[in-house]
Design an enzyme around this catalytic site. Sequence first.
Site: not given
Length: 249
Positions: A118, A160
């Site tokens: 959680e 990138r």
Amino acid sequence: MRIDVVTIFPEYLEPLNVSLVGKARARGLLDVRVHDLRCWTHDKHHTVDDTPYGGGPGMVMKPEPWGEALDEVLGSAAADAAPPVLIVPTPSGRPFDQELAVELSARPWLVFTPARYEGIDRRVIEEYYEHVDVREVSVGDYVLAGGEAPVLVMVEAIARLVPGVLGNAESHRDDSFAAGAMADLLEGPVYTKPPEWRGRGIPEVLLSGHHGRIARWRRDQALARTSANRPDLIARCDPAALDKHDRAT
Ligand SMILES: N#Cc1c(-c2ccc3ccn(Cc4cccnc4)c3c2)n[nH]c1N
């Protein structure tokens, strides 16, 4: 750029050894280090979770292993190293988008903390807000079982943008669209050889060699696709730049 990832599933980050990020690591453009959180446990079961205070479903990740791990990782840099950004994937975080990817691609050191169960005991996040730049980030409005997949998404989107990583593909960044004016449009259709496939040809304009007409056609296709799938992005385009582009082609 240095990237550290602390996780209980180091094998989940194997994709960072291949393709774009893998090649950038091999070229020395990225220094990616994946750490197994269980290395900072001291019981025979390498326990990293426990039941939540206040009751409720599931388990919560214990603060001690995370504290020891992050102290060691954050303390491992040279004394004069720039401080990192601590990136916490969470469904309740700020949306991860291209703007944030661009911002983070300019930082020299990112530390990702993908959790499971959680989530991580809140005191860990609060502790590190006092020491470094912490960003709690969500990769989308859907619920995953943990933060490793979001890390793969964010690392690829950020990497990138690091100079040199994309290589000659970066030349396409010099599109005729002014940055910020059209950059928010979705990509239009792309085509390659053969010229006919299952009776389907290529849009004539793409064979014309007329770069102005090709740019305009691509802009129109991008606008149409964006209007259909993401009308909210159209609202962010600069109308003046839209008009200027029309006049220029
Ligand atoms: N980024 C991101 C995410 C996550 C995400 C990220 C980290 C963790 C760690 C644990 N869980 C499971 C979990 C915890 C609490 C409630 N619901 C689910 C995660 C989900 N889900 N969806 C996204 N867009």
